[in-house]
Design an enzyme around this catalytic site. Sequence first.
Site, PDB file in Angstrom:
ATOM      1  N   GLY A  89      -7.035  -0.047  -6.155  1.00 28.12           N
ATOM      2  CA  GLY A  89      -6.391   0.520  -4.979  1.00 28.12           C
ATOM      3  C   GLY A  89      -5.075  -0.159  -4.653  1.00 28.12           C
ATOM      4  O   GLY A  89      -4.576  -0.998  -5.411  1.00 28.12           O
TER       5      GLY A  89
ATOM      6  N   TYR B 185     -13.447   5.991   9.998  1.00 28.40           N
ATOM      7  CA  TYR B 185     -12.930   4.761   9.388  1.00 28.40           C
ATOM      8  C   TYR B 185     -12.929   3.619  10.407  1.00 28.40           C
ATOM      9  O   TYR B 185     -13.451   2.532  10.150  1.00 28.40           O
ATOM     10  CB  TYR B 185     -11.514   5.044   8.883  1.00 28.40           C
TER      11      TYR B 185
HETATM   12  N1  SER Z   1      -3.444   1.817   6.738  1.00 29.62           N
HETATM   13  C1  SER Z   1      -4.732   2.197   7.221  1.00 29.62           C
HETATM   14  C2  SER Z   1      -4.812   3.631   7.518  1.00 29.62           C
HETATM   15  O1  SER Z   1      -3.793   4.191   7.865  1.00 29.62           O
HETATM   16  C3  SER Z   1      -5.053   1.414   8.460  1.00 29.62           C
HETATM   17  O2  SER Z   1      -5.964   0.440   8.136  1.00 29.62           O
HETATM   18  O3  SER Z   1      -5.847   4.203   7.429  1.00 29.62           O
END
Ligand code: SER
Length: 314
Positions: A12, A143
């Site tokens: 990643g 998330y």
């Molecule tokens: N960069 C990530 C996102 O935009 C934030 O943790 O999901």
Amino acid sequence: MKESILVIGSNGQIGTELVTELRKIYGEDVVIACDIRRPDYDIKNAGPFEFVNVLEKEILNNTFKKYKPTQVYLLAALLSATGEQNPKLAWDLNMNGLLNILDLAIEYQTYKVYWPSSIAAFGVNSPKLNTPQYCIMDPNTVYGISKLAGERWCEYYFQKYGLDVRSIRYPGLISWKAAPGGGTTDYAIHIFHDALKKGSYTSFLSAETKLPMMYMDDAIRGTIELMDSPADRISIRSSYNFAGTSFTPEDLATEIRKHIPGFELKYQENDPRQAIASSWPQSIDDKQARQDWNWKPEFNLTKITEDMLGNLKR
Ligand code: SER
């Protein structure tokens, strides 16, 4: 002590650069890159690689048995934007993946575990400016919910089982080596590619959307500095606030125009990522990281822009 380091999610955006850096420090054979896909970047031929899905317990267990890792970095996750397209999968991967690793780390006596949290763990009722370490946290993405729950699990495993688990709440990470993974902050990477290729970019976030951001070089250095700190310096076992800089799409465009004078920034309305971004902090108070393990970022917006454009041009 002979180190053995697993990096899960090695292909990643973060893993690609972390593996390279850890291999420079510890040696190529010490760092085992693990992912569900074969790596297509320079980690490919530079050291061991294993196919690992963090949800497949048997393979995971065999990997721990084979390498007896002293350190594990768990980076496999679904991010904020892609997570909303498949909430149940995001929850399963982000949560059960973490629990699988925490349990195996105890079973195989792994010394240290690293797991990233995010500014996404904050929510609409968190203070927006200089968001403190401790405040209301009411994330509204799967998330973010998984990151907040994960933070609680990390602290729980530290307190209950003495597992040395360490974590950082990353802001939006900007980098050029590997593609970003489906986050709300990804516009701040795409904009550089389009600026060079087309001289214009259409942002899915509005002109005034200010978000905490950081250059990948800082993020990788900070992560390794946290992991290298003596355990008694780590006062936070959920996840540390961690800040680089903050800017809006408009700030970024102004900086890009210093290099590409005709650069044009347009805006596309009604993107679902806007609501996510609007619920997040604009800036982060990271004094605990500065105090505990001397954290200090090096890249401001000017330096980030120069470095991104320079490297992408090559
Ligand atoms: N960069 C990530 C996102 O935009 C934030 O943790 O999901």
